[in-house]
Design a protein around this motif. Structure first.
Motif, PDB file in Angstrom:
ATOM      1  N   UNK A   1       0.847  -1.189   0.000  1.00 32.67           N
ATOM      2  CA  UNK A   1       0.000   0.000   0.000  1.00 32.67           C
ATOM      3  C   UNK A   1       0.885   1.242   0.000  1.00 32.67           C
ATOM      4  N   UNK A   2       0.680   2.107  -1.003  1.00 32.37           N
ATOM      5  CA  UNK A   2       1.394   3.377  -1.069  1.00 32.37           C
ATOM      6  C   UNK A   2       0.400   4.508  -0.807  1.00 32.37           C
ATOM      7  N   UNK A   3       0.904   5.618  -0.311  1.00 29.64           N
ATOM      8  CA  UNK A   3       0.049   6.763  -0.008  1.00 29.64           C
ATOM      9  C   UNK A   3       0.234   7.838  -1.071  1.00 29.64           C
ATOM     10  N   UNK A   4      -0.873   8.440  -1.466  1.00 28.78           N
ATOM     11  CA  UNK A   4      -0.868   9.542  -2.442  1.00 28.78           C
ATOM     12  C   UNK A   4      -1.613  10.704  -1.829  1.00 28.78           C
TER      13      UNK A   4
ATOM     14  N   UNK B   1      -8.017   3.601  -8.672  1.00 26.98           N
ATOM     15  CA  UNK B   1      -8.649   2.292  -8.858  1.00 26.98           C
ATOM     16  C   UNK B   1      -8.250   1.674 -10.200  1.00 26.98           C
ATOM     17  N   UNK B   2      -8.117   2.482 -11.228  1.00 26.74           N
ATOM     18  CA  UNK B   2      -7.686   1.954 -12.533  1.00 26.74           C
ATOM     19  C   UNK B   2      -6.261   1.415 -12.444  1.00 26.74           C
ATOM     20  N   UNK B   3      -5.390   2.137 -11.731  1.00 30.48           N
ATOM     21  CA  UNK B   3      -4.018   1.653 -11.555  1.00 30.48           C
ATOM     22  C   UNK B   3      -4.007   0.349 -10.774  1.00 30.48           C
ATOM     23  N   UNK B   4      -4.797   0.254  -9.717  1.00 30.19           N
ATOM     24  CA  UNK B   4      -4.836  -0.965  -8.905  1.00 30.19           C
ATOM     25  C   UNK B   4      -5.318  -2.162  -9.720  1.00 30.19           C
ATOM     26  N   UNK B   5      -6.263  -1.916 -10.603  1.00 27.20           N
ATOM     27  CA  UNK B   5      -6.773  -3.007 -11.437  1.00 27.20           C
ATOM     28  C   UNK B   5      -5.674  -3.578 -12.328  1.00 27.20           C
TER      29      UNK B   5
ATOM     30  N   UNK C   1      -0.573  -3.692  -5.760  1.00 32.22           N
ATOM     31  CA  UNK C   1      -0.319  -2.354  -5.220  1.00 32.22           C
ATOM     32  C   UNK C   1      -1.659  -1.682  -4.922  1.00 32.22           C
ATOM     33  N   UNK C   2      -1.782  -1.181  -3.712  1.00 31.50           N
ATOM     34  CA  UNK C   2      -2.961  -0.413  -3.331  1.00 31.50           C
ATOM     35  C   UNK C   2      -2.544   1.054  -3.144  1.00 31.50           C
ATOM     36  N   UNK C   3      -3.449   1.966  -3.464  1.00 32.76           N
ATOM     37  CA  UNK C   3      -3.171   3.396  -3.345  1.00 32.76           C
ATOM     38  C   UNK C   3      -4.144   4.003  -2.341  1.00 32.76           C
ATOM     39  N   UNK C   4      -3.607   4.501  -1.234  1.00 34.69           N
ATOM     40  CA  UNK C   4      -4.415   5.172  -0.218  1.00 34.69           C
ATOM     41  C   UNK C   4      -4.339   6.679  -0.463  1.00 34.69           C
TER      42      UNK C   4
ATOM     43  N   UNK D   1      11.938  10.706  -0.920  1.00 28.22           N
ATOM     44  CA  UNK D   1      13.193   9.948  -0.899  1.00 28.22           C
ATOM     45  C   UNK D   1      13.234   8.949   0.248  1.00 28.22           C
ATOM     46  N   UNK D   2      12.375   9.135   1.241  1.00 27.39           N
ATOM     47  CA  UNK D   2      12.308   8.203   2.362  1.00 27.39           C
ATOM     48  C   UNK D   2      11.226   7.154   2.221  1.00 27.39           C
ATOM     49  N   UNK D   3      10.617   7.065   1.049  1.00 26.60           N
ATOM     50  CA  UNK D   3       9.557   6.079   0.838  1.00 26.60           C
ATOM     51  C   UNK D   3      10.076   4.666   1.099  1.00 26.60           C
ATOM     52  N   UNK D   4       9.240   3.852   1.716  1.00 27.45           N
ATOM     53  CA  UNK D   4       9.590   2.453   1.983  1.00 27.45           C
ATOM     54  C   UNK D   4       9.165   1.546   0.834  1.00 27.45           C
ATOM     55  N   UNK D   5       8.494   2.131  -0.154  1.00 26.93           N
ATOM     56  CA  UNK D   5       7.988   1.330  -1.276  1.00 26.93           C
ATOM     57  C   UNK D   5       8.296   2.044  -2.588  1.00 26.93           C
ATOM     58  N   UNK D   6       9.551   2.269  -2.855  1.00 25.62           N
ATOM     59  CA  UNK D   6       9.927   3.109  -3.988  1.00 25.62           C
ATOM     60  C   UNK D   6       9.567   2.494  -5.336  1.00 25.62           C
ATOM     61  N   UNK D   7       9.730   1.196  -5.481  1.00 23.26           N
ATOM     62  CA  UNK D   7       9.410   0.580  -6.768  1.00 23.26           C
ATOM     63  C   UNK D   7       7.911   0.693  -7.057  1.00 23.26           C
ATOM     64  N   UNK D   8       7.094   0.459  -6.038  1.00 17.26           N
ATOM     65  CA  UNK D   8       5.654   0.590  -6.217  1.00 17.26           C
ATOM     66  C   UNK D   8       5.273   2.043  -6.471  1.00 17.26           C
ATOM     67  N   UNK D   9       5.920   2.962  -5.746  1.00 16.90           N
ATOM     68  CA  UNK D   9       5.640   4.383  -5.942  1.00 16.90           C
ATOM     69  C   UNK D   9       6.010   4.814  -7.350  1.00 16.90           C
ATOM     70  N   UNK D  10       7.148   4.332  -7.853  1.00 14.62           N
ATOM     71  CA  UNK D  10       7.521   4.683  -9.224  1.00 14.62           C
ATOM     72  C   UNK D  10       6.538   4.094 -10.234  1.00 14.62           C
TER      73      UNK D  10
END
Length: 431
Positions: A31-34, A55-59, A64-67, A316-325
């Motif tokens: 889960x990444x935060x936006x 939701x389209x990205x998650x599908x 990867x979930x986007x909060x 830069x401190x994200x714990x989920x950089x690959x998912x965020x990218x």
């Protein structure tokens, strides 16, 4: 015999399951935060679009979930900075920064991710998308969209006065003459909207590039030699005289009612706007209107486009950089850009989707497209991370001193304000 048959069936069934599906089930869900903002000019559809995109990205990316969190635009950057200081920053957020904020270290350098993903900004994005997100040759953001400035005009007011509509190639002198011609203060009609007469004229409108002066250095570190020149004084005088000498600018009461988009009142003949205002104008205007390219400085000048873009950033401190990218890359890519465009919210960040949708040929959007393809510059207020602390007070002070205090020696005012602003910039940059 039945037991063996059942085992064989299970083996065959397993072989028929796509390998990708098995892998997707095995991969942990991240889960990444936006974080993003809500502005007064945004419609309900703007808010909804964030969720539709997520939701389209998650599908397409089931692991990867986007909060999503949406906040008021005022002090949003401070909210982000506070969260980052507490090591609780969002993985991704959408806002605007001067490019040199990358010095502070909280933005992830996206260049390696872009190179690995084959993203070529020169091929994908309008020029402003490249300019807005680069610092010292490295990319620290991806453009959410691309917006251009132009002039909206009220056809009903022009028709009633028998004045021809403005056409591309006109000059700031012609703009001023038309504004005077169409102002009738006794009948509550004004030649130009709110932005033209204030500091916005020199900061967030096409006039800031088309009055014969550049008031801040390209790297944002200097106003001396820019803000204190005769050319800058001439540019300020043009903007300020619209309010005082010409008295063609809409009064503050209209802005209290309609916000910056006083053009919606139907009492304003012309206003500098951008794509960001088009959804509200399209939905709410009760009169006939059109748009035209901004006026140029004079007959011998080429118009310089005022363009801009919000950007998506990664912490830069994200714990989920690959998912965020993966999410950033998708947001800046054609599918998300097309969805936002078709919803009528954000104009696409590159010419490809505009052309695909036929926007480059549209009588309204085609004007913005032509501006986005022109030579452009980073907006004055986005050239330095210290602009709002050091430089903006100079613009605000000059306006107050001219309009409210009645001072008229612009050269002296600008010299004084420039000295203060430059001292602040030098101190902030440690020069």
């Amino acid at each position: 015999m039945k037991k063996h048959a059942w085992i064989i069936f299970l083996v065959i069934a397993a072989l028929l399951v796509p390998l990708g599906a098995i892998q997707a089930q095995d991969e942990p869900v991240v889960t990444i935060t936006w974080w993003s903002t809500e502005r007064g000019r945004d419609t309900a559809a703007t808010r909804d679009l964030h969720f539709v995109l997520a939701r389209a990205f998650e599908e397409a990316n089931p692991n990867i979930r986007v909060a999503i969190s949406l906040f008021p635009s005022r002090a949003f950057n401070t909210r982000v900075a506070t969260a980052i200081a507490g090591n609780e920053g969002p993985d991704v957020w959408t806002t605007y920064y001067a490019a040199d904020v990358a010095q502070q270290g909280f933005l992830e350098d996206l260049t390696p991710y872009m190179e690995a993903s084959g993203v070529n900004p020169a091929e994908s994005w309008f020029p402003i998308g490249q300019l807005r997100t680069v610092y010292e040759g490295r990319y620290y953001g991806v453009p959410r969209e691309a917006s251009a400035g132009f002039i909206a005009y009220n056809k009903d007011i022009f028709d009633a006065a028998g004045v021809p509509y403005p056409e591309a190639g006109w000059t700031v002198a012609e703009y001023r003459a038309i504004a005077n011609q169409l102002t009738d203060r006794e009948n509550d009609q004004y030649g130009v909207g709110a932005i033209a007469g204030g500091e916005g004229c020199m900061l967030w409108s096409p006039f800031s590039f088309n009055l014969g002066a550049d008031v801040i250095s390209p790297d944002g570190r200097d106003v001396a030699g820019y803000l204190d020149t005769p050319e800058a004084a001439e540019a300020f005088r043009f903007c300020l005289e619209l309010v005082t000498e010409d008295q063609v600018a809409a009064p503050a009461e209209l802005q209290d009612q309609y916000g910056e988009l006083v053009f919606l009142s139907g009492k304003v003949a012309m206003q500098s706007i951008s794509n960001w205002e088009l959804p509200a104008l399209t939905e709410q205007a009760e009169f006939e209107w059109g748009v035209v390219a901004p006026p140029r400085y004079d007959e011998n000048s080429e118009g310089i486009a005022w363009t801009d873009a919000y950007a998506h950033y990664m912490w830069s401190g994200s714990r989920h950089k690959e998912a965020a990218w993966a999410f950033l890359n998708w947001l800046a890519g054609p599918e998300a850009q097309r969805m936002a465009a078709e919803a009528g919210i954000w104009p696409p960040n590159g010419p490809g989707v505009w052309q695909e949708l036929g926007w480059d040929q549209d009588p309204i959007l085609g004007v913005a497209y032509a501006e986005l393809m022109k030579e452009t510059r980073v907006a004055n207020y986005l050239r330095s991370q210290y602009f709002w602390d050091c430089v903006y007070p100079a613009f605000d002070n000059v306006r107050v001193r001219w309009i409210q205090n009645g001072e008229r020696d612009l050269e002296a005012m600008l010299a004084e304000e420039t000295a203060n602003a430059q001292f602040c910039l030098d101190d902030s940059y440690g020069s």
